[in-house]
Design an enzyme around this catalytic site. Sequence first.
Site, mmCIF file in Angstrom:
data_model
loop_
_atom_site.group_PDB
_atom_site.id
_atom_site.type_symbol
_atom_site.label_atom_id
_atom_site.label_comp_id
_atom_site.label_asym_id
_atom_site.label_seq_id
_atom_site.Cartn_x
_atom_site.Cartn_y
_atom_site.Cartn_z
ATOM 1 N N GLU A 88 1.766 -0.481 -5.070
ATOM 2 C CA GLU A 88 0.772 0.534 -5.382
ATOM 3 C C GLU A 88 1.549 1.848 -5.428
ATOM 4 O O GLU A 88 1.743 2.509 -4.414
ATOM 5 C CB GLU A 88 -0.315 0.609 -4.305
ATOM 6 C CG GLU A 88 -1.424 1.555 -4.734
ATOM 7 C CD GLU A 88 -2.081 2.337 -3.595
ATOM 8 O OE1 GLU A 88 -3.181 2.842 -3.809
ATOM 9 O OE2 GLU A 88 -1.497 2.458 -2.514
ATOM 10 N N ASP B 21 0.832 -1.206 0.000
ATOM 11 C CA ASP B 21 0.000 0.000 0.000
ATOM 12 C C ASP B 21 0.872 1.264 0.000
ATOM 13 O O ASP B 21 1.870 1.329 0.714
ATOM 14 C CB ASP B 21 -0.870 -0.027 1.269
ATOM 15 C CG ASP B 21 -1.920 1.057 1.284
ATOM 16 O OD1 ASP B 21 -2.765 1.058 0.373
ATOM 17 O OD2 ASP B 21 -1.898 1.906 2.193
HETATM 18 C C1 NOJ Z 1 -4.354 3.127 -0.810
HETATM 19 C C2 NOJ Z 1 -5.484 2.167 -0.593
HETATM 20 O O1 NOJ Z 1 -5.725 1.489 -1.797
HETATM 21 C C3 NOJ Z 1 -6.643 2.984 -0.114
HETATM 22 O O2 NOJ Z 1 -7.840 2.263 -0.103
HETATM 23 C C4 NOJ Z 1 -6.310 3.517 1.253
HETATM 24 O O3 NOJ Z 1 -7.336 4.373 1.683
HETATM 25 C C5 NOJ Z 1 -5.004 4.306 1.215
HETATM 26 N N1 NOJ Z 1 -3.977 3.648 0.463
HETATM 27 C C6 NOJ Z 1 -4.485 4.518 2.602
HETATM 28 O O4 NOJ Z 1 -3.974 3.333 3.109
#
Ligand code: NOJ
Length: 551
Positions: free
Chosen positions: A276, A209
Amino acid sequence: MTKGSEWWRSAVIYQIYPRSFADGNGDGMGDLKGIRERLPELAKLGIDAVWCSPFFRSPQKDAGYDVSDYRDIDPRFGTLKDFDDLVEEGKKLGIRIIVDLVPNHSSDQHPWFQEALRSEKGSKARERYMFRDGKGRNGELPPNNWPSVFGGAAWTRITEPDGTPGQWYLHIFDSSQPDFNWDNQEVREEFKDILRFWLDRGAGGFRIDVAHGLVKEDGLPDVEEASTTMSGEEGANKPKDRTKPHPFWGQEGVHEIIREWRKVVDEYDDRIMAAEAWVLPLSRMAKWVRQDEYHQSFNFGYLEAQWKADQLKQVVAESLVEFGNVGAPSTWVLSNHDVIRHATRFAYDQVPKQGDGIGPDYPQPDVARGLRRARAATSFMLGLPGGAYIYQGEELGLPEHTTLDGKYRQDPTYFRTKGERVGRDGCRVPIPWEAKAPAFGFSTTGESWLPQPAHYGEYARDLQEGVAGSTLELYKSLLKLRKQYGLGLGSLEWVEEYCSENSLGYTNNGILVIANFNGTPIKLPAGEVMVTSQVGLTTALEHDQVAWIKL
Ligand code: NOJ
């Protein structure tokens, strides 16, 4: 060093949003038991792995992306034994289970953050997070102008243990998600240990993440522009011509951390890390997937491209070159739990920016147009070489819930902007399995943490299973042919004859994929028509249609 089969180079990974996939105990919240019970359905679909959004212990202020214990399962989702059972079931079915690791921030309920609040300024406990003194005469102003992605400021002031107004802590997301200090050695060691914990339990790897957010620029300088997107840009395909990186997105220092993690992951056979990383342009994102860094990165440039020939051609070509330059496969993705589902997104010419969502007051979509384009877009995507990601429900053609009432909303974005940005709940609604069952088969009791719109029944899996022309059968055919012809490991060549303002054509391992976006009908060439985005296309493609032809 890479070991094993390198299965990830061509893998199709299915994203499960645990709250909304399948509820195994009837409390209205999806769980690991529900996932295990439904896993055979995914095996039939023909995917290689699932990535589960977070299921760790968490107060659920941001649907689990606020973790209070990285080594345990939240009771809402089950137990560690349920996780082990899921991995076992996955092994039987040939499906790897990828865990979603959240290293940029913890929950404010994490014992480390609670300890930091109890401890004094400058203490070892505060050093694990980003505490700073405020500006102004009495420290009453935040340390800089950084915005939270969810709205408002990225800083919250604490009350010191002695009751006086105190320091501020950084939270790029919600105030319940304090950012870790990645210059801190203890934080670094802790996360390597957490990686091992899940790898030892049989996780197939990690989706990381906010992989581009961990390191902040020294001195925490102000941002030039207060963008609230996860790239710091207003659109993934329009990066600013910056002379230096954004102060908290895509800092060079992250690469050292990634390399440390990669060493840990490489101690195990065949496990992966997917980033990500909302980093732009793609030439910079490619740095995240150099040989000793991540195996894959999500391709947000692709996700944010509109259903338009020029945009898609450009992003596909650029992705293959840039990822290819570092020896990494490109990945392709159209939907996930943070963006408007593509069956709805493609119904619009102009969509709200990432994270803003669609509410009842927004112009409502032309559902048929969206679905037709979504089916075409997926048919175009699944012919491309590299890896692909599918988000739960898209195989049913599921649209966004665009009329969800404010009283049900849970995304922190909604609250932090006082409803101005409705946020991401519309793509997170529990998915339909059986048209006639309570909660459309999501839970046995009819409970559902977000209400499903009545029309979700029309998309139920049992209505589509084995039905020629259904979206589910389209996905199955595409995935089967993709595997059969080794398209994931193939290579793409554009077929100029079909490339125009309104159409595209490419070949990959002897399959010709033609897309008609907006033009006059395209006569299909000689060859066997293998699959089409709409049933019955044998001679010509009309607008928003795609065909695969065996040459
Ligand atoms: C990216 C995640 O995909 C999202 O859903 C989340 O709110 C944020 N990161 C914070 O962790």
